[in-house]
Write an enzyme that holds these catalytic residues in place. Structure first.
Site, PDB file in Angstrom:
ATOM      1  N   PRO A   1       2.701   0.684   5.887  1.00 43.26           N
ATOM      2  CA  PRO A   1       1.537  -0.207   5.810  1.00 43.26           C
ATOM      3  C   PRO A   1       1.797  -1.344   4.827  1.00 43.26           C
ATOM      4  CG  PRO A   1       1.098   1.885   4.712  1.00 43.26           C
ATOM      5  CD  PRO A   1       2.399   2.034   5.405  1.00 43.26           C
TER       6      PRO A   1
ATOM      7  N   CYS B   1      -0.078  -4.804   3.290  1.00 41.43           N
ATOM      8  CA  CYS B   1      -1.261  -5.652   3.186  1.00 41.43           C
ATOM      9  C   CYS B   1      -0.930  -7.077   3.609  1.00 41.43           C
ATOM     10  CB  CYS B   1      -1.798  -5.641   1.761  1.00 41.43           C
ATOM     11  SG  CYS B   1      -2.520  -4.070   1.265  1.00 41.43           S
TER      12      CYS B   1
ATOM     13  N   GLN C   1      -3.894   3.387   7.437  1.00 39.25           N
ATOM     14  CA  GLN C   1      -3.998   3.870   6.066  1.00 39.25           C
ATOM     15  C   GLN C   1      -5.404   3.551   5.555  1.00 39.25           C
ATOM     16  OE1 GLN C   1      -2.126   1.795   2.595  1.00 39.25           O
ATOM     17  NE2 GLN C   1      -0.819   3.610   2.501  1.00 39.25           N
TER      18      GLN C   1
ATOM     19  N   TYR D   1      -4.328   2.968  -6.910  1.00 34.90           N
ATOM     20  CA  TYR D   1      -5.645   2.784  -6.325  1.00 34.90           C
ATOM     21  C   TYR D   1      -6.513   4.011  -6.593  1.00 34.90           C
ATOM     22  CZ  TYR D   1      -3.342  -1.290  -4.426  1.00 34.90           C
ATOM     23  OH  TYR D   1      -2.653  -2.466  -4.316  1.00 34.90           O
TER      24      TYR D   1
END
Length: 370
Positions: free
Chosen positions: A23, A25, A100, A182
């Site tokens: 994944p 961004c 995700q 995160y």
């Protein structure tokens, strides 16, 4: 057949090879909704010949976005926009697609990377962020709000709703984002979690909320589809989250029908000191695989076909995932297959591109799975 291009099952999901597209961004959404950029970006990657495509970190609520331009899956508009992208891709690719699901916690409300990536204060166009404890990521960041019981429940509900939306979209697998500093990682690490209730202090307590979120996602996604997690195996900071604690987490996840663990590292603290090098995170995946018996995905400076094949052939990980390397070379699996004498799926429109010296590189993909 080379090991890298051998099939594998994640739970009941069959993959044609051991290459995953990690994944990444894109910071290109509109109020959380996918845009034409996502169709271009994901569409080209879905023609790459990899075994699995994982959609970027997708926020489960607006406050969980890293930036205002992050992809999200918290409302009908988000779901409808992503549905359009997926329908278009599936007309031309049979590659399984995962997503995700994420919440940025205290690392939310930042500018996109090409505009500096710094935090945006709530009074300057950003928003209030949430975390296990009222501790900012960096000294100049606005202090996050420590999550109370109501806030914890709000986030539980957000993950549940996003998982159900992903299921309706026909997503093949979910990866819960528990890495890179995160929100779920913030609960795990003693550097960011200073709570004095049942969600802080001991390792058991620090794991409680991340495990609750995994259970919620698992319960709200089709039972025959895999759910895994991405973790940071270490904070690379003395006294922080480390590999030994990650092994305990993996063992607990195995009990909860976790189907895979995607092993990264870092991201929690600006004080991290990472020892970079080719395949520098592979030993983490190897240890977790050995001690938990769970399929692992290795990531981090895996750039060469032979290197990737050796990781799988030696039993150090079950899959490899590429991110930046795949952006730089969106046909990396084609080129790896050519180097290793394997085959990959490719659309017939591209078959003429096969070099003369490479025989039978391409095979037709089987469409109509969805």
């Amino acid at each position: 057949m080379t090991t890298l291009f051998s099939p594998i099952f994640l739970g009941k999901l069959s993959l044609k090879n051991r290459i995953a597209i990690a994944p990444m961004c894109q910071y290109s959404a509109d109020q959380g909704s996918a845009t034409p950029w996502h169709l271009m970006h994901l569409g080209q990657l879905a023609l790459s010949g990899a075994g699995l495509l994982i959609i970027e970190a997708t926020a489960v609520e607006p406050e969980g976005r890293i930036s205002p331009q992050d992809l999200g899956l918290w409302n009908d508009a988000n779901e409808e926009a992503l549905d359009g992208v997926l329908r278009a891709i599936r007309k031309h690719s049979s590659m399984p697609i995962a997503i995700q699901l994420a919440h940025a916690g205290r690392k939310a409300s930042t500018a996109v990377p090409w505009e500096g990536g710094q935090s945006i204060a709530s009074h300057a166009g950003g928003w209030k962020t949430f975390a296990p404890s009222a501790l900012p990521f960096a000294d100049h960041d606005e202090t996050p709000i420590a999550l109370d019981a109501e806030g914890l429940q709000r986030i539980r509900n957000a993950f549940a709703h996003a998982a159900r939306r992903a299921d309706r979209l026909g997503i093949d697998a979910i990866e819960v984002h528990g890495a890179h500093g995160y929100l779920l990682h913030q609960f795990m690490s003693p550097l960011s979690n200073r709570r004095e209730d049942e969600y802080g202090g001991s390792l058991e307590n620090r794991l409680r909320f991340p495990l609750e979120i995994f259970d919620i996602v698992r319960a709200n996604f089709s039972a025959d589809k895999p759910v895994g997690i991405r973790v940071s195996a270490t904070d690379w900071v003395e006294g922080g989250w480390d590999l030994e604690q990650t092994v305990v987490l993996a063992q607990e996840l195995k009990k909860r029908r976790c189907d895979f663990i995607d092993v990264s590292s870092g991201g929690l603290s600006p004080l991290q000191k990472i020892a970079l090098g080719p395949g520098y995170q592979v030993p983490f995946a190897e240890r977790i695989r050995k001690d938990s018996g769970m399929p692992t995905i290795a990531v981090g400076l895996i750039t060469e076909a032979e290197q990737a094949n050796e990781i799988i052939a030696s039993g150090r990980a079950d899959m490899v995932a590429l991110a930046r390397g795949m952006l730089y070379d969106p046909r990396w699996p084609w080129h790896a297959a050519a180097r290793l004498g394997a085959q990959v799926d490719a659309p017939p429109q591209y078959w003429r591109s096969q070099p003369r010296e490479v025989k039978d590189l391409f095979r037709a993909s089987t469409l109509g799975k969805h």
